[in-house]
Motif scaffolding. Structure first.
Motif, PDB file in Angstrom:
ATOM      1  N   CYS A 192      69.638  23.011 -61.801  1.00 18.26           N
ATOM      2  CA  CYS A 192      68.895  23.122 -63.056  1.00 18.26           C
ATOM      3  C   CYS A 192      69.222  21.958 -63.984  1.00 18.26           C
ATOM      4  O   CYS A 192      68.322  21.310 -64.540  1.00 18.26           O
ATOM      5  CB  CYS A 192      69.225  24.461 -63.721  1.00 18.26           C
ATOM      6  SG  CYS A 192      68.470  24.682 -65.351  1.00 18.26           S
TER       7      CYS A 192
ATOM      8  N   ARG B 202      62.002  24.076 -69.953  1.00 20.89           N
ATOM      9  CA  ARG B 202      62.358  25.281 -70.724  1.00 20.89           C
ATOM     10  C   ARG B 202      62.497  26.492 -69.813  1.00 20.89           C
ATOM     11  O   ARG B 202      63.395  27.319 -69.989  1.00 20.89           O
ATOM     12  CB  ARG B 202      61.310  25.536 -71.804  1.00 20.89           C
ATOM     13  CG  ARG B 202      61.320  24.521 -72.941  1.00 20.89           C
ATOM     14  CD  ARG B 202      60.488  25.010 -74.112  1.00 20.89           C
ATOM     15  NE  ARG B 202      60.539  24.082 -75.214  1.00 20.89           N
ATOM     16  CZ  ARG B 202      59.644  23.116 -75.435  1.00 20.89           C
ATOM     17  NH1 ARG B 202      58.615  22.974 -74.598  1.00 20.89           N
ATOM     18  NH2 ARG B 202      59.770  22.307 -76.469  1.00 20.89           N
ATOM     19  N   GLU B 203      61.597  26.612 -68.845  1.00 19.01           N
ATOM     20  CA  GLU B 203      61.667  27.751 -67.928  1.00 19.01           C
ATOM     21  C   GLU B 203      62.939  27.694 -67.092  1.00 19.01           C
ATOM     22  O   GLU B 203      63.572  28.721 -66.829  1.00 19.01           O
ATOM     23  CB  GLU B 203      60.436  27.777 -67.024  1.00 19.01           C
ATOM     24  CG  GLU B 203      59.168  28.226 -67.720  1.00 19.01           C
ATOM     25  CD  GLU B 203      59.287  29.636 -68.255  1.00 19.01           C
ATOM     26  OE1 GLU B 203      59.878  30.493 -67.558  1.00 19.01           O
ATOM     27  OE2 GLU B 203      58.809  29.899 -69.369  1.00 19.01           O
ATOM     28  N   ARG B 204      63.321  26.510 -66.656  1.00 16.88           N
ATOM     29  CA  ARG B 204      64.560  26.378 -65.876  1.00 16.88           C
ATOM     30  C   ARG B 204      65.759  26.820 -66.704  1.00 16.88           C
ATOM     31  O   ARG B 204      66.611  27.577 -66.234  1.00 16.88           O
ATOM     32  CB  ARG B 204      64.740  24.927 -65.428  1.00 16.88           C
ATOM     33  CG  ARG B 204      63.887  24.520 -64.250  1.00 16.88           C
ATOM     34  CD  ARG B 204      64.255  23.119 -63.798  1.00 16.88           C
ATOM     35  NE  ARG B 204      63.455  22.692 -62.662  1.00 16.88           N
ATOM     36  CZ  ARG B 204      63.725  22.984 -61.410  1.00 16.88           C
ATOM     37  NH1 ARG B 204      64.773  23.730 -61.126  1.00 16.88           N
ATOM     38  NH2 ARG B 204      62.948  22.550 -60.422  1.00 16.88           N
ATOM     39  N   ALA B 205      65.849  26.308 -67.934  1.00 16.72           N
ATOM     40  CA  ALA B 205      66.983  26.674 -68.776  1.00 16.72           C
ATOM     41  C   ALA B 205      67.000  28.166 -69.062  1.00 16.72           C
ATOM     42  O   ALA B 205      68.054  28.821 -69.011  1.00 16.72           O
ATOM     43  CB  ALA B 205      66.930  25.878 -70.082  1.00 16.72           C
ATOM     44  N   ARG B 206      65.835  28.755 -69.340  1.00 18.00           N
ATOM     45  CA  ARG B 206      65.768  30.190 -69.633  1.00 18.00           C
ATOM     46  C   ARG B 206      66.126  31.025 -68.409  1.00 18.00           C
ATOM     47  O   ARG B 206      66.714  32.103 -68.527  1.00 18.00           O
ATOM     48  CB  ARG B 206      64.368  30.541 -70.126  1.00 18.00           C
ATOM     49  CG  ARG B 206      64.243  31.971 -70.649  1.00 18.00           C
ATOM     50  CD  ARG B 206      62.843  32.296 -71.136  1.00 18.00           C
ATOM     51  NE  ARG B 206      62.478  31.451 -72.262  1.00 18.00           N
ATOM     52  CZ  ARG B 206      61.521  30.528 -72.223  1.00 18.00           C
ATOM     53  NH1 ARG B 206      60.844  30.334 -71.095  1.00 18.00           N
ATOM     54  NH2 ARG B 206      61.225  29.817 -73.280  1.00 18.00           N
ATOM     55  N   LEU B 207      65.790  30.520 -67.224  1.00 14.06           N
ATOM     56  CA  LEU B 207      66.083  31.256 -65.996  1.00 14.06           C
ATOM     57  C   LEU B 207      67.583  31.488 -65.830  1.00 14.06           C
ATOM     58  O   LEU B 207      68.008  32.521 -65.312  1.00 14.06           O
ATOM     59  CB  LEU B 207      65.532  30.480 -64.794  1.00 14.06           C
ATOM     60  CG  LEU B 207      65.760  31.086 -63.406  1.00 14.06           C
ATOM     61  CD1 LEU B 207      65.038  32.411 -63.288  1.00 14.06           C
ATOM     62  CD2 LEU B 207      65.287  30.119 -62.327  1.00 14.06           C
ATOM     63  N   TYR B 208      68.403  30.544 -66.303  1.00 17.28           N
ATOM     64  CA  TYR B 208      69.859  30.669 -66.157  1.00 17.28           C
ATOM     65  C   TYR B 208      70.540  31.043 -67.472  1.00 17.28           C
ATOM     66  O   TYR B 208      71.732  30.805 -67.653  1.00 17.28           O
ATOM     67  CB  TYR B 208      70.435  29.366 -65.609  1.00 17.28           C
ATOM     68  CG  TYR B 208      70.016  29.103 -64.186  1.00 17.28           C
ATOM     69  CD1 TYR B 208      70.651  29.749 -63.123  1.00 17.28           C
ATOM     70  CD2 TYR B 208      68.946  28.269 -63.891  1.00 17.28           C
ATOM     71  CE1 TYR B 208      70.249  29.542 -61.823  1.00 17.28           C
ATOM     72  CE2 TYR B 208      68.532  28.057 -62.591  1.00 17.28           C
ATOM     73  CZ  TYR B 208      69.193  28.699 -61.561  1.00 17.28           C
ATOM     74  OH  TYR B 208      68.789  28.505 -60.266  1.00 17.28           O
ATOM     75  N   GLY B 209      69.751  31.641 -68.373  1.00 13.87           N
ATOM     76  CA  GLY B 209      70.322  32.148 -69.609  1.00 13.87           C
ATOM     77  C   GLY B 209      70.609  31.083 -70.644  1.00 13.87           C
ATOM     78  O   GLY B 209      71.351  31.345 -71.605  1.00 13.87           O
TER      79      GLY B 209
ATOM     80  N   SER C 215      69.186  27.472 -73.059  1.00 12.16           N
ATOM     81  CA  SER C 215      68.138  27.127 -74.007  1.00 12.16           C
ATOM     82  C   SER C 215      67.883  25.627 -73.929  1.00 12.16           C
ATOM     83  O   SER C 215      68.730  24.851 -73.467  1.00 12.16           O
ATOM     84  CB  SER C 215      68.546  27.518 -75.436  1.00 12.16           C
ATOM     85  OG  SER C 215      69.731  26.828 -75.829  1.00 12.16           O
TER      86      SER C 215
ATOM     87  N   ARG D  34      65.795  22.362 -76.174  1.00  5.18           N
ATOM     88  CA  ARG D  34      65.037  21.869 -77.334  1.00  5.18           C
ATOM     89  C   ARG D  34      64.593  20.448 -77.040  1.00  5.18           C
ATOM     90  O   ARG D  34      65.390  19.612 -76.611  1.00  5.18           O
ATOM     91  CB  ARG D  34      65.906  21.912 -78.586  1.00  5.18           C
ATOM     92  CG  ARG D  34      65.266  21.301 -79.829  1.00  5.18           C
ATOM     93  CD  ARG D  34      66.146  21.543 -81.049  1.00  5.18           C
ATOM     94  NE  ARG D  34      67.510  21.103 -80.823  1.00  5.18           N
ATOM     95  CZ  ARG D  34      67.928  19.844 -80.994  1.00  5.18           C
ATOM     96  NH1 ARG D  34      67.066  18.899 -81.381  1.00  5.18           N
ATOM     97  NH2 ARG D  34      69.204  19.523 -80.790  1.00  5.18           N
TER      98      ARG D  34
END
Length: 400
Positions: free
Chosen positions: A304, A363-370, A372, A374
């Protein structure tokens, strides 16, 4: 099992019709034989056409007892009372009203079914008294007969209700399982789509920029052109390697349990230096800064972080131009990995196609592993991407 299958295939109307006909025939044959053997000598009316007609009216309606339970019960019980009131021999036609009562109790709520049980009990008591039984014996046999029917019919109603609930629950679980399977397939397709986008977008963008650079300096700076061609070869080989890993997962199928091959064949932060070098070979001035105690990361988090930096550098090359100054920094904190990719802006030599999905994918990658992410323009010019991914504490990572 074969008997159960046969019962499901046969129309209930057929079985009920056969039951009604058999019960009517048995009743009439028994009544005529018992009349000649006993009741004729005791002075009971002859079991003639009227008695036969009343007996048929009591028994034959059972053929449609499941389609019209209340109507069948009313007709059968009324005709049974008429048979008893006419004065024909007793102990005949008792079972049809009881079976009709069973059907009502098994299909109706207890409050409404109680009326059918009471009417059946009254008809049975009347028949017992007509047979010159004592009131106590008439009530006793009625209580036993109607009570047993009530118990069995109530159990049948509860069983049917539970079976209906189980069937509904089973159908609901099957729908939920299908939805979960579809959701899992969609998630896997999105993950593979993100990988495909990152591989194609980054490497082809780098190839386009490096090819343009080689063409631009082909005569004025042959060494730089040669280095650009070498970088094109390196980027092509890495793209092929990553595409092979992705195609391996697609060939094996997402449900084969070998999707870890995608991680094994994909790069991670250990190859961050190569990524930075490819950015430099494209003409960008890329600087790398690492801080904090470096340690092995989970495969998903490692990939990620690499893909986010890769996408950010790709966007820089596409939108800021090959002469842009880029800073890549990574900080390994106690509980978090923080990354930042900033550039000072610039002007690309040519417009490269863009899908607009790069930032969404990061953003989706970062959100997938909890984590964030910007991303946006800087106040002093240029663009920046800042992401944070949670990590296991250092002591736990050391223990593992």
């Amino acid at each position: 099992m074969q008997i159960g299958t046969w019962r499901r295939r046969v129309d209930p109307l057929v079985t009920d019709t056969a039951l009604a006909c058999v019960l009517a025939i048995v009743t009439i044959v028994y009544a005529r034989q018992s009349y000649g053997a006993r009741y004729q000598s005791e002075g009971w009316p002859s079991f003639g056409l009227l008695a036969v007609a009343l007996s048929l009216a009591v028994n034959l309606p059972l053929a449609v007892r499941r389609r019209a339970p209340w109507l069948v019960f009313a007709v059968s019980c009324t005709m049974f009372a008429a048979y008893t009131a006419t004065g024909f021999q007793p102990s005949v036609n008792l079972w049809a009203p009881l079976l009709a009562c069973y059907t009502v109790i098994a299909r109706e709520p207890a409050g409404r079914a109680a009326w059918a049980a009471a009417a059946t009990a009254a008809a049975w008591i009347g028949s017992g008294l007509a047979a010159h039984l004592s009131p106590e014996l008439s009530v006793a046999q009625t209580a036993i007969g109607v009570g047993v029917v009530w118990a069995f019919a109530t159990g049948s109603r509860r069983l049917a209700h539970r079976n209906a609930q189980l069937a509904e629950l089973t159908a609901q679980l099957e729908r939920e399982q299908e939805l979960r399977a579809q959701h899992a397939i969609t998630e896997e397709r999105l993950r593979l789509a993100r990988e495909l986008h990152d591989i194609v977008a980054h490497h082809l963008s780098a190839l386009a920029v490096q090819a343009g650079l080689a063409d631009f300096v082909f005569t004025s700076d042959p060494a730089a052109a040669r280095q650009a061609v070498v970088s094109i070869g390196d980027s092509s080989r890495q793209a092929l390697e990553e595409m092979r890993g992705l195609l391996h997962v697609l060939r094996e199928g997402t449900g084969s349990g070998d999707t870890d091959h995608l991680y094994r064949s994909s790069p991670g932060l250990t190859r961050l230096d190569e990524l930075v070098e490819r950015g430099r070979s494209a003409g960008c001035e890329v600087s790398l800064s690492l801080s904090g105690p470096r340690r092995a990361l989970p495969q998903g988090v490692d990939l990620c972080a690499y893909r986010i930096i890769q996408e950010a550098l790709t966007n820089t090359v596409k939108h800021a131009g090959p002469q842009a100054r880029v800073t890549v920094s990574l900080e390994f904190g106690t509980n978090h990995l923080t990354g930042q990719v900033t550039d000072e802006g610039g002007k690309p030599p040519a417009a490269l196609p863009s899908s607009g999905l790069g930032l969404l994918g990061m953003r989706e990658r970062a959100r997938l592993y909890g984590g964030s992410l910007r991303a946006g323009p800087r106040a002093t010019g240029g663009f920046e991407v800042v992401f944070t991914l949670p990590l296991a504490p250092l002591d736990k990572a050391a223990d593992s």
